[in-house]
Design a protein around this motif. Structure first.
Motif, PDB file in Angstrom:
ATOM      1  N   ARG A  54       0.862  -1.181   0.000  1.00 35.42           N
ATOM      2  CA  ARG A  54       0.000   0.000   0.000  1.00 35.42           C
ATOM      3  C   ARG A  54       0.900   1.233   0.000  1.00 35.42           C
ATOM      4  N   HIS A  55       0.649   2.135  -0.937  1.00 34.46           N
ATOM      5  CA  HIS A  55       1.437   3.365  -1.063  1.00 34.46           C
ATOM      6  C   HIS A  55       0.464   4.541  -1.033  1.00 34.46           C
ATOM      7  N   GLU A  56       0.469   5.287   0.071  1.00 36.03           N
ATOM      8  CA  GLU A  56      -0.544   6.309   0.291  1.00 36.03           C
ATOM      9  C   GLU A  56       0.090   7.654   0.640  1.00 36.03           C
ATOM     10  N   ALA A  57      -0.501   8.717   0.142  1.00 33.25           N
ATOM     11  CA  ALA A  57      -0.088  10.067   0.500  1.00 33.25           C
ATOM     12  C   ALA A  57      -0.955  10.567   1.649  1.00 33.25           C
ATOM     13  N   PHE A  58      -0.327  11.222   2.614  1.00 32.97           N
ATOM     14  CA  PHE A  58      -1.048  11.817   3.738  1.00 32.97           C
ATOM     15  C   PHE A  58      -0.848  13.326   3.685  1.00 32.97           C
ATOM     16  N   LEU A  59      -1.913  14.075   3.418  1.00 33.19           N
ATOM     17  CA  LEU A  59      -1.858  15.533   3.304  1.00 33.19           C
ATOM     18  C   LEU A  59      -2.211  16.141   4.651  1.00 33.19           C
ATOM     19  N   TRP A  60      -1.294  16.917   5.203  1.00 31.51           N
ATOM     20  CA  TRP A  60      -1.498  17.461   6.541  1.00 31.51           C
ATOM     21  C   TRP A  60      -1.125  18.943   6.582  1.00 31.51           C
ATOM     22  N   SER A  61      -1.632  19.631   7.605  1.00 35.05           N
ATOM     23  CA  SER A  61      -1.341  21.050   7.798  1.00 35.05           C
ATOM     24  C   SER A  61      -1.272  21.321   9.293  1.00 35.05           C
ATOM     25  N   GLY A  62      -0.103  21.687   9.780  1.00 33.47           N
ATOM     26  CA  GLY A  62       0.056  21.969  11.197  1.00 33.47           C
ATOM     27  C   GLY A  62       0.498  20.739  11.974  1.00 33.47           C
ATOM     28  N   PRO A 146       9.954  12.251   1.741  1.00 35.54           N
ATOM     29  CA  PRO A 146      11.079  12.723   0.940  1.00 35.54           C
ATOM     30  C   PRO A 146      10.966  14.180   0.501  1.00 35.54           C
ATOM     31  N   ILE A 147       9.749  14.755   0.585  1.00 32.86           N
ATOM     32  CA  ILE A 147       9.516  16.107   0.066  1.00 32.86           C
ATOM     33  C   ILE A 147       9.141  17.034   1.210  1.00 32.86           C
ATOM     34  N   TRP A 148       9.906  18.105   1.354  1.00 33.24           N
ATOM     35  CA  TRP A 148       9.595  19.127   2.353  1.00 33.24           C
ATOM     36  C   TRP A 148       9.968  20.494   1.793  1.00 33.24           C
ATOM     37  N   ALA A 149       9.428  21.525   2.372  1.00 31.80           N
ATOM     38  CA  ALA A 149       9.661  22.892   1.886  1.00 31.80           C
ATOM     39  C   ALA A 149      11.142  23.243   1.995  1.00 31.80           C
ATOM     40  N   GLY A 150      11.659  23.926   0.982  1.00 36.27           N
ATOM     41  CA  GLY A 150      13.046  24.376   1.003  1.00 36.27           C
ATOM     42  C   GLY A 150      13.990  23.528   0.186  1.00 36.27           C
ATOM     43  N   ARG A 151      13.536  22.410  -0.331  1.00 37.00           N
ATOM     44  CA  ARG A 151      14.405  21.586  -1.162  1.00 37.00           C
ATOM     45  C   ARG A 151      14.675  22.310  -2.484  1.00 37.00           C
ATOM     46  N   LEU A 179       3.225   5.174   4.146  1.00 33.84           N
ATOM     47  CA  LEU A 179       2.493   6.438   4.249  1.00 33.84           C
ATOM     48  C   LEU A 179       3.471   7.589   4.007  1.00 33.84           C
ATOM     49  N   CYS A 180       3.130   8.484   3.063  1.00 31.93           N
ATOM     50  CA  CYS A 180       4.034   9.575   2.675  1.00 31.93           C
ATOM     51  C   CYS A 180       3.408  10.922   3.030  1.00 31.93           C
ATOM     52  N   PRO A 181       3.881  11.590   4.084  1.00 31.69           N
ATOM     53  CA  PRO A 181       3.292  12.867   4.497  1.00 31.69           C
ATOM     54  C   PRO A 181       3.676  14.027   3.571  1.00 31.69           C
ATOM     55  N   TYR A 182       2.703  14.901   3.308  1.00 31.11           N
ATOM     56  CA  TYR A 182       2.918  16.128   2.538  1.00 31.11           C
ATOM     57  C   TYR A 182       2.342  17.294   3.341  1.00 31.11           C
ATOM     58  N   ASP A 183       3.170  18.289   3.630  1.00 30.31           N
ATOM     59  CA  ASP A 183       2.741  19.470   4.374  1.00 30.31           C
ATOM     60  C   ASP A 183       2.097  20.461   3.404  1.00 30.31           C
ATOM     61  N   VAL A 184       0.786  20.441   3.304  1.00 27.73           N
ATOM     62  CA  VAL A 184       0.093  21.267   2.312  1.00 27.73           C
ATOM     63  C   VAL A 184       0.166  22.751   2.653  1.00 27.73           C
TER      64      VAL A 184
END
Length: 359
Positions: A54-62, A146-151, A179-184
């Motif tokens: 299972r390969h899932e994106a998790f979109l989060w804020s805060g 693997p992805i965060w702001a500032g790269r 689970l792959c978190p993304y800071d929206v």
């Protein structure tokens, strides 16, 4: 206030799930967990186990959303006796460690800022984790950011290719739930849109659903075959053949030294470019092209050849002793800061980036 909105959204979401389940990429139903404390458990799938990838994106804020969306995932895995690996940025590591308390000692934490500095090294880490812990079909879990702001822009491009490659890098029968978190809040909308293309399932405060934009293998092919942006102004340019490797090494060493690259890193770069150049000649038409330039505080060495690479995973899997092809790109990824590989009908381009200003 953000925490209360998050809590209310989860409460509102659960009844909708109870009335009509959502289907994941494995054809499972994703439902709510009824009970007195259901509102305290965010977006949990119907069962704590899994028998496939299972390969899932998790979109989060805060921070509160990040913890709410990852703590349950880790705890549920630990409760089921599953090995759990968490590879996120350092601030997110501290948040999750604090939330888990003593249970954090049962989790394998990896510094993604170190591991994922070159994104091509991430898949081998997941492979090693599953090889060790997922024997005989035993389910395991992972969180990878693997992805965060500032790269840098080139890092982001390789991270996005990495996320797409994850869909073909892991066998469907491997019981890994990733689970792959993304800071929206901090990432551009275009990056979040790309997450929908590279993940079969997306989880956010609103829903847990299959991605209608998911591109699968076709998306990987499109990304891997696309040309890298052309750079006109270079500081060195030469064609080379089988007898010109010494000249290639001299060119790279001279420009790296003049750019202030330290001796050890210079040696690594020279070796990496040499290996890629040999492959370019061996698997191409007997000739290659070297171009060197400075861009965005980096020294870039590009090797172009007419040969084609059919497997986009080349250089991201450890080559076996029996297989010689792919060793040059594997070595380059282990030695250098960032390696970009693109291959299509016109040939193959490999760009090796060395960040300037590093010791």
């Amino acid at each position: 206030m953000a925490g209360r909105r998050w809590h209310r959204a989860l409460v509102a979401y659960r009844p909708a799930l109870a009335e009509g389940a959502v289907t994941s990429q494995q054809g499972e139903q994703v439902t709510s967990h009824a009970g007195a404390h259901a509102a305290d458990r965010p977006l949990r799938p119907a069962r704590p186990s899994h028998d496939g990838y299972r390969h899932e994106a998790f979109l989060w804020s805060g921070d509160e959303q990040f913890v709410a969306g990852t703590e349950w995932f880790v705890r549920e895995g630990l409760d089921a006796g599953q090995a759990v690996m968490v590879a996120v940025t350092r601030p997110q590591t501290e948040l999750l460690r604090e939330a888990l308390g003593p249970d954090a000692r049962s989790v394998e934490f990896v510094d993604m800022e170190e591991l994922g500095a070159n994104p091509a090294r991430i898949i081998p880490a997941w492979q090693a984790f599953t090889d060790e812990h997922a024997a005989a079909g035993r389910p395991v879990r992972g969180i990878g950011e693997p992805i965060w702001a500032g790269r840098r822009a080139v890092e982001l491009a390789e991270c996005q290719l990495h996320e797409a490659l994850l869909n073909m890098a892991v066998h469907p029968d491997t019981p890994l739930w990733l689970l792959c978190p993304y800071d929206v809040e901090s990432l551009p909308a275009s990056v979040v849109e790309e997450a929908h293309r590279s993940h079969p399932v997306v989880l956010d405060v609103e829903a847990h659903h299959g991605s209608t934009a998911y591109g699968g293998a076709h998306h990987v092919g499109t990304m891997f075959e696309a040309d890298l942006p052309w750079v006109d102004v270079v500081v060195a340019h030469r064609s080379f053949g089988d007898g010109d490797y010494a000249a290639v090494r001299r060119d790279v060493a001279a420009h790296a030294s003049s750019a202030g690259v330290g001796a050890d890193r210079c040696d690594d770069l020279v070796l990496a470019v040499h290996e890629v150049a040999v492959n370019s000649v061996r698997y191409g038409s007997g000739v290659g092209e070297l171009r060197i330039w400075h861009q965005d505080e980096a020294l870039v060495c590009e090797v172009r050849g007419r040969g084609q690479i059919s497997d986009p995973m080349t250089g991201r899997r450890r080559p076996s002793q029996e297989v010689s092809r792919g060793r040059g790109l594997w070595m380059a990824n282990q030695l250098c800061d960032l390696v970009q590989v693109r291959s299509g009908s016109t040939g193959t381009t490999v760009r090796i980036h060395t960040w300037l200003g590093r010791p």
